[in-house]
Enzyme design. Structure first.
Site, PDB file in Angstrom:
ATOM      1  N   LYS A  50       1.108  -1.260  -0.216  1.00 20.45           N
ATOM      2  CA  LYS A  50       0.340  -0.504   0.503  1.00 20.45           C
ATOM      3  C   LYS A  50       1.310   1.381  -0.237  1.00 20.45           C
ATOM      4  O   LYS A  50       0.203   2.423  -0.712  1.00 20.45           O
ATOM      5  CB  LYS A  50      -1.241  -0.028   1.511  1.00 20.45           C
ATOM      6  CG  LYS A  50      -2.805  -0.992   1.264  1.00 20.45           C
ATOM      7  CD  LYS A  50      -2.594  -1.509   2.105  1.00 20.45           C
ATOM      8  CE  LYS A  50      -3.800  -2.337   1.762  1.00 20.45           C
ATOM      9  NZ  LYS A  50      -4.398  -2.772   3.479  1.00 20.45           N
ATOM     10  N   GLN A  94      -5.139  -1.822   9.896  1.00 21.48           N
ATOM     11  CA  GLN A  94      -4.443  -2.794   9.193  1.00 21.48           C
ATOM     12  C   GLN A  94      -5.717  -4.409   9.903  1.00 21.48           C
ATOM     13  O   GLN A  94      -5.141  -4.445  11.372  1.00 21.48           O
ATOM     14  CB  GLN A  94      -3.435  -3.526   9.410  1.00 21.48           C
ATOM     15  CG  GLN A  94      -2.910  -4.294   7.805  1.00 21.48           C
ATOM     16  CD  GLN A  94      -3.379  -4.448   7.004  1.00 21.48           C
ATOM     17  OE1 GLN A  94      -3.674  -3.275   6.604  1.00 21.48           O
ATOM     18  NE2 GLN A  94      -3.789  -6.231   6.683  1.00 21.48           N
ATOM     19  N   ASP A 117     -11.089   2.327   4.533  1.00 22.37           N
ATOM     20  CA  ASP A 117     -11.756   1.046   4.203  1.00 22.37           C
ATOM     21  C   ASP A 117     -13.161   0.964   4.353  1.00 22.37           C
ATOM     22  O   ASP A 117     -13.968  -0.531   3.918  1.00 22.37           O
ATOM     23  CB  ASP A 117     -11.455   0.327   5.875  1.00 22.37           C
ATOM     24  CG  ASP A 117     -10.051  -0.307   5.366  1.00 22.37           C
ATOM     25  OD1 ASP A 117      -9.518  -0.954   4.321  1.00 22.37           O
ATOM     26  OD2 ASP A 117      -9.081  -0.426   6.325  1.00 22.37           O
TER      27      ASP A 117
HETATM   28  N1  GUN Z   1      -6.885  -6.984   6.459  1.00 23.41           N
HETATM   29  C1  GUN Z   1      -7.267  -8.231   5.255  1.00 23.41           C
HETATM   30  N2  GUN Z   1      -7.997  -7.105   4.455  1.00 23.41           N
HETATM   31  C2  GUN Z   1      -8.096  -6.097   4.621  1.00 23.41           C
HETATM   32  C3  GUN Z   1      -8.607  -5.175   3.810  1.00 23.41           C
HETATM   33  O1  GUN Z   1      -8.789  -4.386   2.856  1.00 23.41           O
HETATM   34  N3  GUN Z   1      -8.013  -3.347   4.986  1.00 23.41           N
HETATM   35  C4  GUN Z   1      -7.957  -3.579   6.149  1.00 23.41           C
HETATM   36  N4  GUN Z   1      -7.446  -2.913   7.147  1.00 23.41           N
HETATM   37  N5  GUN Z   1      -7.175  -4.946   6.680  1.00 23.41           N
HETATM   38  C5  GUN Z   1      -6.734  -5.786   5.794  1.00 23.41           C
END
Ligand code: GUN
Length: 278
Positions: A50, A94, A117
């Site tokens: 990211k 996350q 998210d």
């Molecule tokens: N862990 C696995 N997929 C995701 C996601 O799309 N967002 C976040 N914040 N954590 C994750």
């Protein structure tokens, strides 16, 4: 055939570059803050991917790491400060987080308008009631792939394997809103194959390598593989890609499929948030 996601990603990146240039002229630079409250190697790797795209596109980012001794209050306090910080566009916690932290408490402490998210209860509710608000990144990425492939969704029978809040439940809602007929299967579903064999579109987010094989799918169907599994130091999805590709119209690869598109969707959410800000 195996879908070429790289082409789609390049196109979407070009669009983002243009949108970011417009924002820059208005002195609006997006900033995302990543909160990492776990010691999971896979999470660190996702965060690195990211960050890489943020750097590539000139998006400001900050990472905040918490050790296993952190308290829930500390994390919530940190998020509250970020909520007030005008320079911060989006906050991403996350997942997963340490077991002693309550995921709902943490995620719901993010101001909904900064919840990049789309995991805050307010944004989940908005999505389920059909308001186009912030759409969770993986489902948004899947919808982009289906759109880029020119797949008509109305009236199609879609089977989703997996019922997580991150993928299974929201993708089912989005497809329902596009007039698909949707079945969600999961670990307790009996005779999984009976469902998958009927599916025009099959979305697999179970986290089990080789779960979907050629005999389980309908000819000329579209298979979206959301799985990320480490098998003998290699990353594989939930689908036996090579054999399935011979029978399906399309199958997305892993790695290099839904994963990179999810990251593009995250940036799209962030850019949209800045565009919509006053
Ligand atoms: N862990 C696995 N997929 C995701 C996601 O799309 N967002 C976040 N914040 N954590 C994750």
């Amino acid at each position: 055939m195996i879908v070429d996601i790289k082409k789609m990603i390049s196109k979407k990146e070009e669009e983002l570059v243009k949108r970011l240039a417009v924002l820059k002229q208005k002195n609006k630079i997006p900033k995302i803050v990543f909160i990492v409250a776990n010691e999971d190697e896979a999470s660190k790797s996702y965060i690195r991917s990211k960050i890489k795209i943020c750097d590539k596109l000139g998006i400001k980012q900050e990472e905040i790491y918490f050790t296993h001794t952190c308290s829930e209050e500390e994390v919530v306090e940190c998020i509250k400060k970020l909520n007030q910080d005008k320079a911060v566009t989006g906050i991403l916690v996350q997942l997963p987080i340490y077991h002693h932290l309550n995921v709902n408490t943490i995620v719901n402490s993010i101001k909904p308008s900064k919840d990049v998210d789309g995991f805050h209860t307010f944004n989940v509710g908005s999505l389920y009631s059909g308001c186009q608000n912030i759409i969770p990144c993986t489902p948004k990425g899947i919808m982009s792939i289906l759109d880029e492939l020119g797949i008509e969704l109305s009236g199609k029978y879609v089977v989703v394997i997996g019922r997580s809040n991150i993928v299974g439940k929201p993708i089912a809602q989005l497809l329902l809103q596009k007039d698909s007929t949707v079945t969600i299967c999961h670990s307790k579903t009996r005779n999984l194959k009976e469902y998958t064999k009927e599916a025009d579109i099959l979305i697999v987010a179970a986290g089990i390598s080789n779960l979907v094989t050629k005999d389980m799918i309908k000819k000329d169907s579209v298979i979206i593989d959301v799985g990320i599994n480490r098998v003998k130091d290699k990353i594989v999805g939930d689908v036996a890609t090579i054999e399935v590709a011979k029978k399906a119209k399309y199958v997305t690869p892993v790695p290099g499929g839904v994963g990179p598109m999810t990251i593009i969707s995250l940036i799209e959410n962030l850019v949209e948030m800045v565009e919509n800000s006053k």
